[in-house]
Design a protein around this motif. Sequence first.
Motif, PDB file in Angstrom:
ATOM      1  N   LEU A 135      22.889  19.207  14.140  1.00 35.25           N
ATOM      2  CA  LEU A 135      23.145  18.162  13.148  1.00 35.25           C
ATOM      3  C   LEU A 135      23.483  16.817  13.780  1.00 35.25           C
ATOM      4  O   LEU A 135      23.062  15.770  13.306  1.00 35.25           O
ATOM      5  CB  LEU A 135      24.299  18.570  12.225  1.00 35.25           C
ATOM      6  N   LEU A 136      24.279  16.856  14.851  1.00 38.39           N
ATOM      7  CA  LEU A 136      24.743  15.619  15.466  1.00 38.39           C
ATOM      8  C   LEU A 136      25.339  15.931  16.828  1.00 38.39           C
ATOM      9  O   LEU A 136      25.382  17.088  17.235  1.00 38.39           O
ATOM     10  CB  LEU A 136      25.795  14.938  14.580  1.00 38.39           C
ATOM     11  N   ARG A 137      25.772  14.883  17.519  1.00 32.94           N
ATOM     12  CA  ARG A 137      26.432  15.067  18.813  1.00 32.94           C
ATOM     13  C   ARG A 137      27.738  14.283  18.817  1.00 32.94           C
ATOM     14  O   ARG A 137      27.797  13.148  18.361  1.00 32.94           O
ATOM     15  CB  ARG A 137      25.531  14.617  19.964  1.00 32.94           C
ATOM     16  N   LEU A 138      28.784  14.943  19.328  1.00 39.94           N
ATOM     17  CA  LEU A 138      30.091  14.317  19.447  1.00 39.94           C
ATOM     18  C   LEU A 138      30.316  13.869  20.890  1.00 39.94           C
ATOM     19  O   LEU A 138      30.071  14.631  21.824  1.00 39.94           O
ATOM     20  CB  LEU A 138      31.205  15.297  19.061  1.00 39.94           C
ATOM     21  N   GLU A 139      30.794  12.661  21.047  1.00 39.70           N
ATOM     22  CA  GLU A 139      31.169  12.201  22.377  1.00 39.70           C
ATOM     23  C   GLU A 139      32.555  12.745  22.701  1.00 39.70           C
ATOM     24  O   GLU A 139      33.496  12.598  21.914  1.00 39.70           O
ATOM     25  CB  GLU A 139      31.183  10.671  22.439  1.00 39.70           C
ATOM     26  N   VAL A 140      32.677  13.408  23.846  1.00 37.96           N
ATOM     27  CA  VAL A 140      33.948  13.992  24.281  1.00 37.96           C
ATOM     28  C   VAL A 140      34.414  13.267  25.540  1.00 37.96           C
ATOM     29  O   VAL A 140      33.630  13.072  26.481  1.00 37.96           O
ATOM     30  CB  VAL A 140      33.803  15.502  24.558  1.00 37.96           C
TER      31      VAL A 140
END
Length: 300
Positions: A160-165
Motif C-alpha cells: 500500500l505504501l512505504r514508511l520512512e524509518v
Amino acid sequence: MKLDQVRAFIAVVETGSFRSAADAIHKTQPSISAAVKTLEAQYGIQLFDRDSYRPTLTTEGKAFFLQSKKLMSQVQQLESLGHNLAQGTEAPLRLCFSQSCFSNELMTRLKSFQSSYPELSIDITTDHLYGVHENLQKDKSEVAIGPRYGLDDRHAFIELLRLEVVTVVTPELLTTLGHKGNRLKQAQLYSTAHILVNNSAINQSESGHRYLLPTGKRWYVNDYFAKKSLLLNSLGWARMPRYMVEAELASGALVTIDIENFMSHNQLPIFMIKLRHQTLSYQANLFWEAMKENALKLLP
C-alpha cells in the motif's frame, strides 16, 4: 447454469474424485456426474480428462474452475450480507493495523473509504510484528495492514505504501555518549538501552525484530507511546517511523543518528494482508478492493 452444478464441479476438483465430492457436499455420485455433464453440454467444452484414474482438469476446465471459485466467493458474500440485513444488523468490518502504520497517508485512505461507505461499522485492533498476521489466523480480523513479518504462501498481500524509518535519540543523550556528530560506532551504544516494542504474537518464540545490535542493553515496551516517552526522556535510542517523530525532529527534541553497519534509515513497505483460503465478507471485500485501487494508482 445453476449454482448447485458449479458447487458440484468445484467439489470434484477440490476432493479429487466424484465419489469424494458427493460425500463432501452430501449429494449422490450420479447427481454429481450429471451436474458436471450438464455444464459441459451447455458450453460445449470438456472440463475433465476422464482417461486417467482420477478426473484431471483440461485447459478449459482450469479456466472454468478459477472463475467458478470467484463466483462462489461472491455468492457467499451476498448470502452473508442478506442474512445480516434480514437481522437488521450488519457485522462490522474487522481490521488489524500494525501499531507502526497510523500515518497521515493511510489515514487519508481510510477516511476516503469511510466517506464512500458511511453506513459500515469498523472495528480496528492493533498488533505488532508477528501479532498482525496471528490476528488473521485466529479470525480476530479479516484484513490486516502492516509490514511483511511472518507472511508466507498462506497469505495474499498488496503493498500500500512505504514508511520512512529513522534512528533517533535526544541531543542530551547524544552528548553523554561523548560524540559531537551523528555517526556512531555500534560499541558506543552498547551501554545505552535500545528501546523496542514487544512482539505481540503469543505463539512466536523469537523477538521478531530484524534490526538489532549483536549485543547491548535492550528495553521492551508494549506500544509506540511508551517507546516515544522513553526516548524523549533520554532513556535510550530507537528506530521510529519518521511521521511519529516529525514534530520532535523539527523542534530539536530528537535528532537522527547513523550507526555504523546498522540499518539506521530505510523505507519500510506496508502491506494489506488477507488469508488466501478465507472468503472475505461483503464489507471486507469492499475495503480490499478500495485499498487495492488506491495502491494501483500509485504504481509508476
